[in-house]
Write a protein that holds these residues in place. Structure first.
Motif, mmCIF file in Angstrom:
data_model
loop_
_atom_site.group_PDB
_atom_site.id
_atom_site.type_symbol
_atom_site.label_atom_id
_atom_site.label_comp_id
_atom_site.label_asym_id
_atom_site.label_seq_id
_atom_site.Cartn_x
_atom_site.Cartn_y
_atom_site.Cartn_z
ATOM 1 N N UNK A 43 0.829 -1.205 0.000
ATOM 2 C CA UNK A 43 0.000 0.000 0.000
ATOM 3 C C UNK A 43 0.862 1.252 0.000
ATOM 4 N N UNK A 44 1.973 1.222 0.750
ATOM 5 C CA UNK A 44 2.866 2.375 0.791
ATOM 6 C C UNK A 44 3.451 2.642 -0.602
ATOM 7 N N UNK A 45 3.861 1.581 -1.286
ATOM 8 C CA UNK A 45 4.400 1.746 -2.639
ATOM 9 C C UNK A 45 3.340 2.276 -3.597
ATOM 10 N N UNK A 46 2.113 1.834 -3.411
ATOM 11 C CA UNK A 46 1.025 2.328 -4.252
ATOM 12 C C UNK A 46 0.794 3.823 -4.000
ATOM 13 N N UNK A 47 0.764 4.239 -2.738
ATOM 14 C CA UNK A 47 0.594 5.659 -2.435
ATOM 15 C C UNK A 47 1.757 6.465 -3.004
ATOM 16 N N UNK A 48 2.940 5.926 -2.935
ATOM 17 C CA UNK A 48 4.112 6.603 -3.485
ATOM 18 C C UNK A 48 3.977 6.764 -5.001
ATOM 19 N N UNK A 49 3.529 5.710 -5.674
ATOM 20 C CA UNK A 49 3.313 5.791 -7.123
ATOM 21 C C UNK A 49 2.251 6.836 -7.454
ATOM 22 N N UNK A 50 1.214 6.890 -6.640
ATOM 23 C CA UNK A 50 0.178 7.907 -6.847
ATOM 24 C C UNK A 50 0.746 9.303 -6.624
ATOM 25 N N UNK A 51 1.582 9.469 -5.611
ATOM 26 C CA UNK A 51 2.159 10.781 -5.323
ATOM 27 C C UNK A 51 3.044 11.259 -6.467
ATOM 28 N N UNK A 52 3.721 10.348 -7.111
ATOM 29 C CA UNK A 52 4.598 10.701 -8.223
ATOM 30 C C UNK A 52 3.791 10.995 -9.482
ATOM 31 N N UNK A 53 2.807 10.137 -9.773
ATOM 32 C CA UNK A 53 2.081 10.216 -11.041
ATOM 33 C C UNK A 53 0.760 10.960 -10.983
#
Length: 73
Positions: A43-53
């Motif tokens: 989930x953390x990696x998903x939020x990070x991907x969302x924050x970037x993209x």
């Protein structure tokens, strides 16, 4: 779309997120009640991907990424 550990963080997944889905992701991260540490990390990696993209979706949840500047020297 529910994110589970078998899902890959693809462009399609990131683009499928809306405000409600991002809120649900943030709530899961805030509650930190995962069956395994890897579920929380996913989930953390998903939020990070969302924050970037898709930063417009994550501006209220950026504190969950715990990104602090550091000196590598």
């Amino acid at each position: 779309m529910e994110f589970i550990s078998e899902n890959k963080i693809s462009e399609e997944l990131v683009n499928s997120f809306d405000e409600q889905m991002t809120l649900e992701l943030a709530i899961r991260l805030e509650e930190d009640n995962y069956k395994t540490p890897f579920d929380g990390l996913n989930d953390w990696h998903l939020l990070r991907a969302l924050a970037i993209n898709r930063p417009e979706l994550t501006s209220n949840y950026i504190h969950l990424l715990d990104q602090e500047p550091f000196d590598e020297n």
